[in-house]
Design an enzyme around this catalytic site. Structure first.
Site, short mmCIF file in Angstrom:
data_model
loop_
_atom_site.label_atom_id
_atom_site.label_comp_id
_atom_site.label_asym_id
_atom_site.label_seq_id
_atom_site.Cartn_x
_atom_site.Cartn_y
_atom_site.Cartn_z
CE LYS A 7 14.00 -2.63 1.59
NZ LYS A 7 13.82 -4.11 1.76
CE1 TYR B 250 11.13 -0.23 -0.88
CE2 TYR B 250 11.98 1.31 -2.50
CZ TYR B 250 11.97 0.05 -1.94
OH TYR B 250 12.77 -0.94 -2.46
#
Length: 611
Positions: free
Chosen positions: A359, A355
């Site tokens: 990002k 994640y």
């Protein structure tokens, strides 16, 4: 207050001299995830910076916890540092030296940022439309700026009718909009439906999956502000899925932004945890293309590695994820292998998980658009329930630390695999929204030479740790206990903290067995029932252990997010703007927030209890 062993309660607080730059911990253990020989040539081509001798392995570092590793086989029982102070108080005192220029009492700006004027008559394009943050943003905009022209909401659905149905059911009828309903009365539905425009699409597809070309053209001609808040936030998602949503999705959004003729700002919602394995007090600095935290670790530590460091190439990572997904298409274990791939790649470059890595790569892509379109990045930390607006305690979904709080209240989580003094960087959703609006007004229609980043976080300005949160939770559930399936009130005890997964697992196994009545139930008394209970028991234990492993990096996190830019923003706001758009995290009394706002909010909006 319980008593704790000083050997564990080391907060790893950086020295004053280190506050101007992040500190790093090099991995001490390396797990090699071996590739099939058929993948080696592809891997060498895509990741040429790695030597051939390393091409058969992705370096996947496991968090070591620094000096905590020596105490991880102990039950942790005391919240204080060796000098008797709490970890959060030390951070607060030390961080004040950094915050000094911005820590003075607010001096009113005569004009402020002109937020309400900026919002007049604007048209928005918002992603993540049915998520917590986007819904709170839409509600705030429509409440304070009724002259808003349109808000285009990207919605993934099977057809336009379903897209409209989702907007009506998940937004228009949502309790979050109750204040708007009171303001407009019988005209509420007409008002809100005249503002919201569902856009059938998918950010994982070319052109954002918007097949209605007339609508796409209309949006390109009308949109003033783009708010990109959609993301796949699962920390252990398949690499191809996470990179498609978080990284390539951002690239597609920027492509659309370039077509918008009157765009005043592209506001990107990221996360403070893109800072990966960095440690210490971290400033609001953007990422540049190909930046690797693993390289920073070596630069700051002066350690000489025995193998060449990989060079991060975002295009190569996208191609790698796509190629491996195609290769594994017929593999029964494709999901697991793609998740392992994402985790390994993230850790090799200095991030904790898929994640935050994907990002961060999205931010790198954004940096390459600097100067072409007006851009700003907002990095919230752990977004939780509303502090004040539109009413205290609103939350959607069982998020982040909330499952832990509820498991604790139900009596099945008496202990945690956590550093009790690690920062629990909580920020209410309404304060995130207000900061976003302030950033829009400040940077709208400006092509700044620098890429502006805003941490919306509490760990420096108003720190709280896991120990404090669960003390508040203990107080709350003691006075307002949950009930078990038999209608009996659940009694909670003070949370225990473990630095050893083995001891944590043993604690959880015993606690759940006791809650289920397995402790005194012999197999001979009722073999069939005993076997069923054992299966349920194993499932619950495995679920909690898996959760602890997934979030281990955050349970032992040793970084604090500086928010100087957000503090400067607050100083530029007028007194009236500060009332309408509260951004001051320092004003929050965390005990009051958790006991009187957040946990009651969980019971109402997550457990669906009548309060």
């Amino acid at each position: 207050m319980s008593s704790i062993s000083h050997s564990f309660a080391l907060c790893h607080v950086p020295s004053r001299d280190s506050l101007t730059k992040p500190s790093y911990s090099l991995p001490q253990t390396v797990k090699l995830v071996h590739l099939p020989s058929s993948w080696k040539s592809r891997f060498n081509i895509l990741c040429g910076a790695l030597s051939t001798r390393n091409a058969d392995a992705f370096a996947a570092t496991t968090p070591t916890g620094g000096s905590l590793s020596n105490a991880r086989d102990k039950v942790l029982l005391s919240p204080e540092l060796a000098d008797g102070r709490s970890g959060s108080s030390v951070v607060s005192a030390m961080a004040s030296t950094v915050m000094e220029p911005n820590s003075a009492v607010h001096e009113e700006s005569t004009q402020g940022l002109g937020i309400l004027k900026f919002l007049e008559g604007k048209t928005y394009f918002v992603t993540g439309a049915t998520g917590l943050l986007a819904k709170a943003f839409v509600e705030k905009i429509l409440r304070v700026a009724p002259t808003t022209r349109k808000i285009f909401l990207l919605v993934k659905a099977n057809g336009e009718a379903e897209a409209m149905k989702r907007i009506k059911n998940e937004t228009v009828e949502c309790e979050l909009f109750s204040q708007l309903q009171e303001m407009h009365g019988e005209k509420y539905r007409d008002f809100i439906m005249s503002k919201l425009v569902p856009v059938l699409g998918n950010m994982c597809e070319p052109g954002l999956g918007i097949s209605d070309t007339e609508l796409a053209t209309r949006m390109a001609n009308e949109v003033d502000v783009i708010v990109h808040s959609a993301a796949n936030t699962s920390v252990d998602e398949r690499y191809d899925v996470a990179i498609n949503v978080n990284t390539q999705g951002t690239l597609r959004m920027l492509g659309f932004a370039m077509k918008c003729k009157k765009l005043q700002l592209y506001l990107h919602v990221s996360t403070g945890y893109v800072n990966g394995r960095r440690r210490g007090v971290l400033r609001e600095k953007p990422f540049y293309m190909g930046q690797s935290i693993a390289e920073e670790m070596v630069t700051f530590s002066g350690t000489q590695e025995s193998f060449p460091l990989p060079k991060l190439n975002v295009d190569a990572e996208i191609e790698l994820a796509s190629e491996m997904a195609r290769t594994l298409a017929a593999d029964k274990e494709a999901d697991l292998k793609m998740k392992e791939l994402g985790s390994a790649r993230a850790k090799m470059f200095g991030w904790h998980d898929t994640y935050t890595f994907t990002k961060a790569m999205a931010e790198m892509i954004i940096s390459s658009y600097k100067g072409q379109i007006p851009i700003a990045i907002v990095r919230p930390s752990i977004i939780e329930s509303s502090f004040q607006e539109p009413f205290p305690g609103w939350i959607q979904g069982n998020r982040m630390m909330d499952p832990l709080l509820l498991y604790y209240g139900k009596g099945i989580l008496p202990g945690q695999f956590t550093d009790p003094q690690a920062p629990a960087d909580v920020v209410p959703v309404d304060i995130v929204v207000n900061t976003m609006v302030g950033v829009m007004a400040k940077h709208g229609n400006r092509r700044d030479l620098e890429l502006n980043v805003y941490h919306v976080s509490s760990s420096v300005i108003n720190p709280i740790n896991f120990q404090e949160i669960f003390e508040f939770a203990c107080d709350y559930f003691t006075s307002s206990p949950l009930k078990d399936s038999a209608g009996q009130e659940v009694k909670v005890e003070a949370m225990k903290y473990f630095g050893s997964m083995e001891n944590f697992s043993a604690c959880i196994e015993d606690a759940i067995a006791e809650r289920m009545g397995l402790s005194g139930l012999g197999a001979s008394s009722n073999p069939k029932r005993f076997h069923k209970l054992q299966i349920v028991h194993r499932r619950k234990v495995d679920s909690l252990i898996r959760m602890a492993k997934i979030y281990e990096a955050y349970a032992f996190y040793q970084a604090w997010f500086q928010n100087e830019n957000t503090q400067k923003l607050m100083k530029e706001m007028s007194t009236e703007e500060l009332k309408t758009f509260t951004v001051d995290l320092k004003s929050i009394d965390w005990k009051n927030y958790f006991i009187n706002i957040h946990i009651p909010g969980l019971r109402r909006h997550v457990l669906k209890e009548r309060m």
